[in-house]
Motif scaffolding. Structure first.
Motif, short mmCIF file in Angstrom:
data_model
loop_
_atom_site.label_atom_id
_atom_site.label_comp_id
_atom_site.label_asym_id
_atom_site.label_seq_id
_atom_site.Cartn_x
_atom_site.Cartn_y
_atom_site.Cartn_z
N UNK A 21 51.82 27.77 25.81
CA UNK A 21 52.57 26.76 25.08
C UNK A 21 52.68 27.15 23.61
N UNK A 22 53.90 27.22 23.10
CA UNK A 22 54.15 27.57 21.71
C UNK A 22 55.21 26.63 21.14
N UNK A 23 55.21 26.49 19.81
CA UNK A 23 56.17 25.62 19.15
C UNK A 23 57.56 26.24 19.14
N UNK A 24 58.58 25.36 19.26
CA UNK A 24 59.96 25.84 19.19
C UNK A 24 60.89 24.69 18.84
N UNK A 25 61.27 24.59 17.53
CA UNK A 25 62.28 23.61 17.07
C UNK A 25 62.00 22.19 17.56
N UNK A 26 60.82 21.69 17.29
CA UNK A 26 60.49 20.32 17.65
C UNK A 26 59.98 20.16 19.07
N UNK A 27 60.03 21.21 19.84
CA UNK A 27 59.53 21.19 21.21
C UNK A 27 58.34 22.15 21.33
N UNK A 28 57.77 22.15 22.51
CA UNK A 28 56.85 23.20 22.93
C UNK A 28 57.58 24.00 24.00
N UNK A 29 57.49 25.30 23.95
CA UNK A 29 58.14 26.14 24.95
C UNK A 29 57.07 26.69 25.89
N UNK A 30 57.32 26.54 27.17
CA UNK A 30 56.42 27.06 28.22
C UNK A 30 57.29 27.85 29.18
N UNK A 31 57.11 29.16 29.15
CA UNK A 31 57.96 30.01 29.96
C UNK A 31 59.40 29.93 29.45
N UNK A 32 60.33 29.59 30.33
CA UNK A 32 61.73 29.50 29.94
C UNK A 32 62.17 28.07 29.65
N UNK A 33 61.22 27.15 29.64
CA UNK A 33 61.56 25.74 29.46
C UNK A 33 61.05 25.19 28.13
N UNK A 34 61.78 24.21 27.62
CA UNK A 34 61.35 23.42 26.47
C UNK A 34 60.68 22.15 26.98
N UNK A 35 59.55 21.82 26.39
CA UNK A 35 58.77 20.66 26.84
C UNK A 35 58.54 19.74 25.65
N UNK A 36 58.68 18.46 25.88
CA UNK A 36 58.44 17.48 24.82
C UNK A 36 56.98 17.50 24.42
N UNK A 37 56.74 17.49 23.11
CA UNK A 37 55.35 17.45 22.63
C UNK A 37 54.68 16.15 23.06
N UNK A 38 55.44 15.07 23.08
CA UNK A 38 54.90 13.79 23.50
C UNK A 38 54.44 13.84 24.95
N UNK A 39 55.23 14.50 25.81
CA UNK A 39 54.84 14.62 27.22
C UNK A 39 53.53 15.38 27.36
N UNK A 40 53.42 16.49 26.62
CA UNK A 40 52.19 17.28 26.70
C UNK A 40 51.00 16.52 26.12
N UNK A 41 51.24 15.72 25.09
CA UNK A 41 50.14 15.00 24.44
C UNK A 41 49.49 14.00 25.39
N UNK A 42 50.32 13.19 26.09
CA UNK A 42 49.72 12.22 26.99
C UNK A 42 49.21 12.87 28.27
#
Length: 235
Positions: free
Chosen positions: A167-188
């Protein structure tokens, strides 16, 4: 012939004629007709009739982009964990109720529900609760929300997909593999653990968002997002 013999002969002839007349059958009149016997038709008792129960009305289909509303409705959404069960688009269903409805499909464990896209047919009712007074902490839900009055059916439209990556930061999201993931989703999903720079395993549903013409987007004009149903850190 003497008078006695004449009388005797006349008597015997009269007796013979009377006997012949008695044995002769008198035919019925030519115009006689058989009388038809009318048999009354039995009338069915009103108590013997059975009433047909009214049919269940068809549920009102709600599109994925539209808000849910009370009544008998059908809708689809991804299952995410919540207090007291599984949340599907803001409506909490118990794990037992969903597992029972999905038993024929084999999805009976809570992990099978989280991150899976479910199709629900249920009767929803609106519930309201007063807000807590200012300065008083109350561990209960307040405001207005929907809850299931009846769960008629449930089925898995798409099982949860699993992705793994750093998981790495990318323009307000977290990127995992080829997908962008909401930081809020990962937080909860990770209970507040910071996933940056760590490998994570996610279960959920991918979706593609087409960007507006004037918005900053990827070269392809769309964003590959991944909605998280559950997550864990990979050792």
């Amino acid at each position: 012939m003497g008078t006695r013999e004449s009388s005797s002969f006349a008597f015997r002839w009269s007796a013979f004629a009377l006997a012949l007349t008695a044995c002769t059958r008198t035919p019925p009149p030519e115009n006689s007709q058989a009388q038809a016997v009318s048999v009354p038709t039995p009338i069915a008792s009103a108590s013997a009739s059975t009433s047909t129960p009214p049919e269940e009305p068809a549920p009102r289909a709600i599109a994925e982009d539209d808000p849910l509303s009370p009544g008998l409705v059908s809708f689809q959404g991804m299952g995410v964990p919540t207090k007291g069960g599984v949340d599907v688009r803001g409506v909490t269903f118990s794990v037992e109720a969903l597992s029972s409805a999905l038993a024929s499909a084999g999805a009976v464990h809570e992990d099978d529900l989280l991150g899976a896209k479910l199709a629900i047919v249920a009767e929803l009712e609106q519930v309201s609760a007063p807000e807590a007074p200012e300065g008083i902490a109350v561990q209960s839900r307040a405001g207005t929300w929907l809850r299931p009055k009846r769960l008629l059916s449930a089925r898995v439209v798409a099982p949860a997909q699993m992705i793994t990556g750093e998981a790495n930061r990318s323009k307000g999201f977290m990127v995992v593999g080829e997908y962008l993931v909401s930081r809020k989703d990962l937080a909860w999903a990770l209970a507040g653990q910071d996933p940056e720079g760590k490998r994570v395993r996610l279960w959920g549903q991918p979706r593609t968002v087409v960007c507006d013409p004037n918005s900053q987007c990827l070269a392809g004009g769309s964003l590959p997002l991944f909605d998280v149903g559950r997550a864990e850190l990979v050792p």
